[in-house]
Scaffold this active site. Structure first.
Site, PDB file in Angstrom:
ATOM      1  N   THR A 120     -39.708  27.108 -12.283  1.00  0.00           N
ATOM      2  CA  THR A 120     -40.079  25.749 -11.871  1.00  0.00           C
ATOM      3  C   THR A 120     -40.251  24.987 -13.178  1.00  0.00           C
ATOM      4  O   THR A 120     -40.684  25.579 -14.182  1.00  0.00           O
ATOM      5  CB  THR A 120     -41.402  25.691 -11.071  1.00  0.00           C
ATOM      6  N   HIS A 121     -39.903  23.742 -13.204  1.00  0.00           N
ATOM      7  CA  HIS A 121     -39.943  22.929 -14.438  1.00  0.00           C
ATOM      8  C   HIS A 121     -39.118  23.569 -15.551  1.00  0.00           C
ATOM      9  O   HIS A 121     -39.434  23.389 -16.728  1.00  0.00           O
ATOM     10  CB  HIS A 121     -41.383  22.715 -14.921  1.00  0.00           C
ATOM     11  N   GLU A 124     -18.716  21.743 -16.889  1.00  0.00           N
ATOM     12  CA  GLU A 124     -19.110  20.380 -17.284  1.00  0.00           C
ATOM     13  C   GLU A 124     -18.261  19.328 -16.567  1.00  0.00           C
ATOM     14  O   GLU A 124     -18.773  18.293 -16.130  1.00  0.00           O
ATOM     15  CB  GLU A 124     -18.982  20.218 -18.803  1.00  0.00           C
ATOM     16  N   LYS A 160      -8.331   3.485   1.147  1.00  0.00           N
ATOM     17  CA  LYS A 160      -7.481   4.662   0.970  1.00  0.00           C
ATOM     18  C   LYS A 160      -7.555   5.342  -0.383  1.00  0.00           C
ATOM     19  O   LYS A 160      -7.905   6.517  -0.478  1.00  0.00           O
ATOM     20  CB  LYS A 160      -6.035   4.298   1.303  1.00  0.00           C
ATOM     21  N   LYS A 199     -16.652  28.614 -31.193  1.00  0.00           N
ATOM     22  CA  LYS A 199     -17.045  28.045 -29.903  1.00  0.00           C
ATOM     23  C   LYS A 199     -16.234  28.554 -28.717  1.00  0.00           C
ATOM     24  O   LYS A 199     -15.037  28.777 -28.802  1.00  0.00           O
ATOM     25  CB  LYS A 199     -16.890  26.522 -29.954  1.00  0.00           C
ATOM     26  N   TYR A 207      -9.868  -6.344  12.214  1.00  0.00           N
ATOM     27  CA  TYR A 207      -9.215  -5.875  10.992  1.00  0.00           C
ATOM     28  C   TYR A 207      -9.147  -6.986   9.952  1.00  0.00           C
ATOM     29  O   TYR A 207      -8.888  -8.149  10.258  1.00  0.00           O
ATOM     30  CB  TYR A 207      -7.778  -5.395  11.295  1.00  0.00           C
ATOM     31  N   ASN A 250      -2.505  -2.228  12.905  1.00  0.00           N
ATOM     32  CA  ASN A 250      -3.959  -2.052  12.783  1.00  0.00           C
ATOM     33  C   ASN A 250      -4.451  -0.782  13.480  1.00  0.00           C
ATOM     34  O   ASN A 250      -5.258  -0.034  12.921  1.00  0.00           O
ATOM     35  CB  ASN A 250      -4.693  -3.273  13.332  1.00  0.00           C
ATOM     36  N   GLN A 308      -7.757  -2.018   3.648  1.00  0.00           N
ATOM     37  CA  GLN A 308      -6.727  -1.237   2.962  1.00  0.00           C
ATOM     38  C   GLN A 308      -7.304  -0.532   1.729  1.00  0.00           C
ATOM     39  O   GLN A 308      -6.774   0.476   1.273  1.00  0.00           O
ATOM     40  CB  GLN A 308      -5.577  -2.165   2.553  1.00  0.00           C
ATOM     41  N   SER A 349     -12.983  25.006 -29.419  1.00  0.00           N
ATOM     42  CA  SER A 349     -13.166  23.783 -30.192  1.00  0.00           C
ATOM     43  C   SER A 349     -12.053  23.698 -31.232  1.00  0.00           C
ATOM     44  O   SER A 349     -11.621  24.714 -31.771  1.00  0.00           O
ATOM     45  CB  SER A 349     -14.533  23.809 -30.879  1.00  0.00           C
ATOM     46  N   ASN A 385     -16.468  27.093 -24.883  1.00  0.00           N
ATOM     47  CA  ASN A 385     -17.194  26.068 -24.137  1.00  0.00           C
ATOM     48  C   ASN A 385     -16.999  26.166 -22.621  1.00  0.00           C
ATOM     49  O   ASN A 385     -15.906  26.472 -22.153  1.00  0.00           O
ATOM     50  CB  ASN A 385     -16.749  24.676 -24.600  1.00  0.00           C
ATOM     51  N   SER A 412       0.828  -1.209   0.000  1.00  0.00           N
ATOM     52  CA  SER A 412       0.000   0.000   0.000  1.00  0.00           C
ATOM     53  C   SER A 412       0.859   1.253   0.000  1.00  0.00           C
ATOM     54  O   SER A 412       0.348   2.367  -0.011  1.00  0.00           O
ATOM     55  CB  SER A 412      -0.953   0.005   1.205  1.00  0.00           C
TER      56      SER A 412
HETATM   57  N1  ARG Z   1      -1.460  -1.302   4.844  1.00  0.00           N
HETATM   58  C1  ARG Z   1      -2.402  -1.746   5.792  1.00  0.00           C
HETATM   59  C2  ARG Z   1      -3.721  -0.997   5.580  1.00  0.00           C
HETATM   60  O1  ARG Z   1      -3.689  -0.037   4.929  1.00  0.00           O
HETATM   61  C3  ARG Z   1      -1.901  -1.500   7.178  1.00  0.00           C
HETATM   62  C4  ARG Z   1      -2.428  -2.438   8.194  1.00  0.00           C
HETATM   63  C5  ARG Z   1      -1.817  -3.776   8.007  1.00  0.00           C
HETATM   64  N2  ARG Z   1      -2.237  -4.684   9.001  1.00  0.00           N
HETATM   65  C6  ARG Z   1      -2.180  -5.995   8.820  1.00  0.00           C
HETATM   66  N3  ARG Z   1      -2.599  -6.720   9.793  1.00  0.00           N
HETATM   67  N4  ARG Z   1      -1.804  -6.522   7.689  1.00  0.00           N
HETATM   68  O2  ARG Z   1      -4.737  -1.387   6.038  1.00  0.00           O
END
Ligand code: ARG
Length: 456
Positions: A154-155, A289, A324, A282, A316, A109, A321, A276, A284, A22
């Protein structure tokens, strides 16, 4: 570099490492990770679990790592599994033995639960600043346009006259609620998971209240299993971000319509428009958008997070993970949208004359004409019918209600007198609406006072 090599006899398969790591994305919160570790060792030393000497050495080491990461002399590389492993490995490399004591009474964790909360909390503060900046721009627009008449719809059909201040004020309310939603979330999430360990706390005599205080939390979380498994606050945040995106998207949709050749209520500044490649004429509204489009991406993050967490047994699991990348992306997306939207609106030209002309043309004063009759003793339903006939006559003659002659009025109802013109003037229609929340300038001024106090 693994934190857990001891019980293994084989190297991790490279594909497994790539799939599992990660660090390519959780490096985003290295500052929070280091801040969490500093608080942790400070608490450990206070409790006599770690010597003061070790504490000093560790803090100096962590601080130097943070500085080197900040100024780019230390590079984050992906042979480490995550940012926690990276920081710990570099710490031990820099300070030796003491570095190996950093993780006493802690698990990744509770560490990752903490880091994500610290990161999210900082981002909530930044989002709030951006929302505040937008509210300031909207408030200025409101003050400048208390008497800028335009049709209310409205509408998507012209309904009654309002002012630009009033229309903008509707969005002010939405973004104001968005701020208060973020504040609620921040308050509810602000309890510290550090010290929950892997799931069952620890036998070390930690002072969890103390580390919570050091990190600016309102206290420690109260159940260690929940602490490492809870991602509710991310769901709430993604929901709040989705709502902000929805509000931005709605406003963008209106601006896109107002910017068309048919409406011409606004003109986008050249610096916020694009052209464009084939059609030379144009200009835009791409930014509006794009902001409208990005709402889809933010909603996606919310649905992903709800789905990721729905089947996870306590406590956990690695699924978590996955919280994120999508949260980071949603936060960055909304921050970008807020920044660009604020710039776009503050650089846009509002064509007040076109707006007022449009309000005059669409029979937006028909309700007020009916009210005139009611004030002279006609039942509302009859008044509605009489004005309906007059509108029909106007459509045939291609004129507005105030262009009919008094004879034409009286031919349909003798109740009409010369004062009908005053009663249905744009000014009367808007300014007489003075109850709180209505578009009349007197009502708007009271509301603006409330907003001003709140902003400071
Ligand atoms: N990279 C892990 C996460 O984002 C960290 C926690 C890892 N814990 C474990 N028991 N493998 O969740």
């Amino acid at each position: 570099m693994k934190l857990w090599g001891g019980r293994f006899t084989k190297q991790t398969n490279q594909l497994v490492h790539n799939f599992n790591e990660s660090i390519s994305f959780d490096q985003k919160f290295y500052r929070q990770d280091i801040a969490g570790s500093i608080a942790h060792v400070t608490m450990l030393a206070k409790q006599g679990i770690l010597s003061n000497e070790d504490k000093e050495v560790i803090i100096a080491g962590l601080t130097s790592i943070r500085e080197d990461l900040d100024n780019g002399t230390l590079e984050i590389t992906t042979e480490h599994e995550d940012i926690h492993s990276f920081v710990e490995a570099h710490l031990t490399e820099r300070v030796g033995e003491a570095g190996k004591r950093l993780h006493t009474g802690r698990s990744r964790n509770d560490q990752v639960a903490l880091d994500m909360k610290l990161y999210t909390r900082d981002e909530i503060d930044e989002l709030d600043e951006l929302l505040k900046g937008l509210l300031e721009v909207l408030l200025e627009l409101m003050e400048e346009n208390l008497h800028t008449y335009m049709p209310g719809f409205t509408h998507l059909q012209k309904a009654q006259p309002i002012t630009l201040a009033h229309h903008v004020g509707a969005y002010y309310e939405m973004f104001r609620r968005d701020r208060s939603r973020l504040a609620d979330i921040r308050k509810r999430m602000n309890y510290c998971p550090l010290g929950s360990g892997a799931l069952a706390g620890t036998t070390y005599p930690l002072d969890r209240a103390y580390s919570a205080e050091l990190l600016g939390f309102d206290g420690p979380t109260l159940n260690s299993m929940d602490s490492v498994a809870d991602r509710d606050y991310l769901i709430e945040l993604l929901s709040a971000l989705s709502t902000i995106s929805m509000h931005l998207s709605r406003f963008c949709e209106e601006i896109i319509i107002w910017n068309t050749n048919e409406y011409r209520f606004v003109e986008m500044d050249d610096s916020y428009s694009t052209g464009s490649s084939i059609m030379p004429q144009k200009k835009n509204p791409d930014i509006a958008e794009l902001i409208r489009g990005k709402a889809g991406r933010v909603y996606g993050a919310l649905v992903s997070m709800l789905t990721i967490t729905k089947g996870i047994p306590l406590a956990y699991n690695k699924d978590l993970q996955e919280d994120k990348e999508l949260t980071f992306d949603a936060i960055d997306t909304v921050k970008g949208c807020l920044l660009l939207f604020t710039g776009m609106v503050s650089s846009m030209t509002f064509r007040k004359d076109v707006m007022e002309e449009s309000a005059k043309k669409g029979f937006t004063n028909a309700t007020d004409a009916a009210d005139y009759l009611v004030n002279h003793g006609v039942a509302f339903r009859d008044a509605h019918g009489i004005i309906g006939q007059l509108v029909l006559l106007c459509i045939e003659k291609n004129i507005s209600l105030d262009e009919l002659s008094l004879e034409e009025y009286q031919a349909i109802s003798p109740v009409f007198q010369e004062d009908i013109y005053e009663a249905i003037s744009m000014k009367t229609c808007v300014e007489k609406r003075m109850t709180i929340g209505a578009p009349g300038a007197e009502a708007m001024k009271q509301v603006i006072e409330i907003y001003k106090k709140e902003l400071n």
